[in-house]
Motif scaffolding. Structure first.
Motif, short mmCIF file in Angstrom:
data_model
loop_
_atom_site.label_atom_id
_atom_site.label_comp_id
_atom_site.label_asym_id
_atom_site.label_seq_id
_atom_site.Cartn_x
_atom_site.Cartn_y
_atom_site.Cartn_z
N SER A 340 2.87 15.74 -7.56
CA SER A 340 2.28 16.34 -8.76
C SER A 340 2.17 15.33 -9.90
CB SER A 340 3.13 17.53 -9.23
OG SER A 340 4.43 17.09 -9.55
N SER A 341 3.02 14.31 -9.84
CA SER A 341 2.99 13.31 -10.90
C SER A 341 2.05 12.17 -10.50
CB SER A 341 4.40 12.76 -11.15
OG SER A 341 4.34 11.69 -12.05
N LYS A 342 1.30 11.73 -11.47
CA LYS A 342 0.37 10.64 -11.19
C LYS A 342 1.02 9.28 -11.35
CE LYS A 342 -3.82 13.18 -12.37
NZ LYS A 342 -5.02 13.23 -13.21
N THR A 343 2.31 9.25 -11.76
CA THR A 343 3.00 7.98 -11.92
C THR A 343 4.27 7.96 -11.09
OG1 THR A 343 4.20 8.81 -13.83
CG2 THR A 343 2.14 7.63 -14.27
N TYR A 344 4.65 6.75 -10.71
CA TYR A 344 5.90 6.54 -9.97
C TYR A 344 6.98 6.14 -10.97
CZ TYR A 344 9.26 4.19 -6.90
OH TYR A 344 10.41 3.78 -6.24
N GLU A 345 8.18 6.74 -10.86
CA GLU A 345 9.27 6.42 -11.79
C GLU A 345 10.53 6.12 -11.00
OE1 GLU A 345 10.09 8.75 -15.55
OE2 GLU A 345 11.98 9.12 -14.49
N LEU A 346 11.19 5.01 -11.39
CA LEU A 346 12.44 4.61 -10.76
C LEU A 346 13.42 4.23 -11.86
CD1 LEU A 346 14.04 3.94 -8.16
CD2 LEU A 346 13.03 1.64 -8.22
N GLY A 362 20.72 -0.03 -18.29
CA GLY A 362 19.90 1.08 -17.81
C GLY A 362 18.46 0.65 -17.79
N ALA A 363 17.72 1.07 -16.76
CA ALA A 363 16.32 0.66 -16.65
C ALA A 363 15.50 1.82 -16.10
CB ALA A 363 16.20 -0.56 -15.75
N VAL A 364 14.33 1.99 -16.63
CA VAL A 364 13.38 2.95 -16.07
C VAL A 364 12.03 2.25 -16.00
CG1 VAL A 364 13.01 3.97 -18.37
CG2 VAL A 364 12.21 5.17 -16.33
N ILE A 365 11.43 2.30 -14.83
CA ILE A 365 10.12 1.69 -14.67
C ILE A 365 9.14 2.77 -14.21
CG2 ILE A 365 10.50 0.95 -12.27
CD1 ILE A 365 8.94 -1.65 -13.07
N THR A 366 8.02 2.82 -14.86
CA THR A 366 6.96 3.76 -14.47
C THR A 366 5.75 2.92 -14.07
OG1 THR A 366 6.22 3.95 -16.75
CG2 THR A 366 7.72 5.64 -15.95
N ALA A 367 5.05 3.38 -13.04
CA ALA A 367 3.93 2.59 -12.53
C ALA A 367 2.85 3.52 -11.97
CB ALA A 367 4.40 1.64 -11.45
N MET A 368 1.63 3.02 -12.00
CA MET A 368 0.58 3.74 -11.30
C MET A 368 0.89 3.69 -9.81
SD MET A 368 -1.19 4.60 -13.87
CE MET A 368 -2.71 5.23 -13.18
N PRO A 369 0.44 4.68 -9.05
CA PRO A 369 0.81 4.73 -7.62
C PRO A 369 0.52 3.43 -6.87
CG PRO A 369 -0.26 6.77 -8.29
CD PRO A 369 -0.36 5.84 -9.46
N GLU A 370 -0.56 2.77 -7.23
CA GLU A 370 -0.90 1.53 -6.50
C GLU A 370 0.06 0.38 -6.82
OE1 GLU A 370 -2.73 3.17 -8.65
OE2 GLU A 370 -3.86 1.87 -10.01
N HIS A 371 0.91 0.55 -7.89
CA HIS A 371 1.88 -0.49 -8.25
C HIS A 371 3.31 -0.06 -7.93
CE1 HIS A 371 -0.98 -3.12 -10.35
NE2 HIS A 371 -1.57 -2.00 -10.78
N ARG A 372 3.41 0.91 -7.01
CA ARG A 372 4.73 1.44 -6.65
C ARG A 372 5.64 0.34 -6.08
NH1 ARG A 372 6.61 3.98 -1.84
NH2 ARG A 372 8.01 5.74 -2.24
#
Lengths: 387, 171
Positions: A340-346, A362-372
């Motif tokens: 459902s989410s258009k972004t990847y989060e780790l 602490g780190a959070v990275i969000t990316a477009m699916p193609e940059h997962r």
């Protein structure tokens, strides 16, 4: 020669006429003006016709300087422009003041006026009939200067006493004005400070106003040749081209996927440092967005004890999910990869030590699916570099 | 003579020295005003003191702790400006000071002993710039404090105390 008349403010030293009814004297006023006085003798003063003539002629005299018709010995003072013109104009002025029986000869007056001056005898200790005819205290009728015809040492003493009294009066008046002015000044000054009520007594400054800041760390270098320690997913290959990120003021460095990395400071508090790294320069449309927080702690047990608070703090600030899965006893992560989410989060939280200082990062990275995969490589490299 | 002296005294009291002893540049402030404001170490990452700078019509006290020069992620800048005002043709020193105070459109601080305004600017987390303007009599005090890390409440409290001190020492 009769004694010179004593008129305050004038010094008469040359007598040019001495008649039964009137005398004429030359002299100077206090400011230095040359003057001549026609003063009646006691006999002249006793003759109403002579007095009236003196007063009447004085009113028409163009050289009139001062006069006193109420004195016992009335007199008229005329100014002398110069001795050269005195013979003409002054002759007319003076003779007009004289009684008809004592009219002067013009040539004789010219001779007298042009003759070098010789001091007149001082007033005698005992007033002569002429000078005694001038009363003390008589006031001048026409000139503001004090011109009282007087005679005798008693008159001089009284005149000096009056001068001293005048000076004292002026001093007293000036002093009174100064006192009044000072009072006015003081009132004005005090009123300027009483418009807004009383000033409060200042309180001391609280001792802990400025919070202690996080210690700065030396620029961390990338540690080459480390064996990758993945949290989840892909890691950089040994020969993979990547850009080191070393200028964040954090106690570790890491690699960024090929392409430029923009670093942004998100500030520092007394608790932690906050940073952001994006791909490219467009913050709104970056395909990969990394946010970091670093909090110093005393030792590993303290870091572990503080982890919950730390996670709550930085994930709230970055609107991220707290890392919930333990990778090892110092590493936690959460991956969000829902359809459902258009972004990847780790997200990642790790406790580590650098240069003798323990940290929670602490780190959070969000990316477009193609940059997962790129996002996973970044997080795994942070884990590796903080080993 | 007595009557003349009374008249002179009355004239002096009414018209004498109407400016309250002030010069064209306003009342002279006490010597060493910046030093008299006291210890400000609590507002800085390291011990420091206010430096006095020349200022037309007043005194400016300033202390700076630049972030680059600190071992911690901290910074602070404190500027205290004290101005006194002279009377003009149609205004008293008090009116002149109030006119200067009124030029700032900042919100008022309630429950102060003298008219006070404040401006708060948040530059980041625990990074505040607080400016306070106070007027008392012929004196206007402006205190500006920019510091990090600090809470808003602590910064405000410090700036208001310093405004009190500056006015107190400027009497």
């Amino acid at each position: 020669m009769t004694p010179a008349p004593l008129i305050t403010g004038y010094l008469f030293d040359r007598q040019v006429h001495a008649g039964n009814l009137a005398e004429i004297w030359l002299g100077t006023s206090a400011p230095g003006q040359q003057v001549a006085v026609t003063i009646l003798t006691a006999a002249g003063a006793a003759d109403p016709a002579t007095r009236q003539r003196l007063e009447h002629s004085a009113q028409r005299n163009p050289l009139l300087w001062a006069a006193n018709f109420s004195a016992d010995r009335p007199y008229v003072i005329v100014r002398v422009a110069s001795e050269q013109d005195t013979a003409g104009l002054l002759f007319d002025s003076l003779t007009a003041l004289l009684p008809p029986a004592e009219q002067l000869d013009g040539a004789e007056l010219r001779r007298l006026l042009l003759t070098p001056s010789t001091p007149a005898p001082a007033a005698p200790a005992v007033a002569t009939p002429h000078t005694a005819a001038v009363p003390l205290g008589a006031s001048d009728d026409t000139h503001p200067d004090t011109m009282t015809a007087r005679a005798g040492p008693g008159a001089t003493l009284k005149r000096n006493a009056r001068a001293v009294a005048g000076i004292v009066t002026v001093v007293v008046i000036c002093a009174a004005y100064l006192v009044g002015g000072t009072l006015n000044s003081a009132l004005a000054r005090s009123s300027s400070g009483q418009t807004d009520g009383q000033l409060p007594t200042p309180a001391p400054l609280p001792p802990d106003t400025l919070l202690p800041g996080v210690m700065k760390v030396p620029e961390a270098a990338l540690r080459p040749g480390l064996r990758p320690v993945p949290v989840i997913g892909a890691t950089y290959a040994a020969d993979e081209k990547a850009n080191p990120v070393i200028d964040l003021g954090l106690p570790f460095a890491f690699r960024w996927p090929s392409g430029s990395a923009g670093t942004i400071g998100l500030g520092e508090t007394s608790y932690a440092l906050f940073r952001r790294v994006i791909a490219g320069q467009n913050r709104a449309k970056t395909p990969i967005d990394l946010r970091l927080a670093a909090h110093p702690c005393q030792d590993l047990p303290t870091c572990l004890a503080e982890r919950a608070v730390f996670d709550r703090t930085w994930t709230q600030k970055f609107t991220a999910r707290p890392p919930a899965t333990a990778r090892d006893r110092q590493t936690w992560y959460t991956q969000s990869d829902s359809s459902s989410s258009k972004t990847y989060e780790l997200t990642l939280t790790r406790a580590f030590t650098s240069c003798g200082q323990w940290w929670l990062v602490g780190a959070v990275i969000t990316a477009m699916p193609e940059h997962r995969i790129d996002a996973q490589k970044v997080i795994n490299d942070i884990r590796t570099q903080t080993s | 003579m007595l009557v003349a002296a009374l008249i002179a005294f009355s004239a002096g009291a009414v018209w004498g020295f109407p400016g309250g002893g002030q010069s064209a540049t306003g009342r002279e402030l006490p010597e060493g005003l910046c030093h008299r404001l006291g210890d400000i170490d609590a507002l800085f990452p390291q011990a420091t003191s206010l430096k006095e700078a020349p200022l037309a019509g007043g005194v400016r006290c300033q202390a700076v702790a630049a972030k680059l020069q600190q071992p911690t992620h901290s910074q602070a800048t404190l500027t205290i400006t004290v101005n006194t005002f002279a009377s003009t043709d149609d205004r008293s020193p008090v009116d002149e000071a109030r006119r200067r105070f009124d030029t700032e459109p900042w919100p008022a601080v309630p429950a102060q002993a003298y008219p006070t305004k404040i401006r708060r600017t948040e530059h980041g987390d625990q990074w505040w710039e607080i400016e306070v303007l106070g007027v008392y009599g012929d004196t206007v005090v402006r205190v500006a404090y920019n510091a990090q890390p600090i809470t808003r409440a602590a910064a405000e409290r410090a700036v208001l105390i310093l405004t009190d001190k500056a006015l107190w020492e400027s009497r």
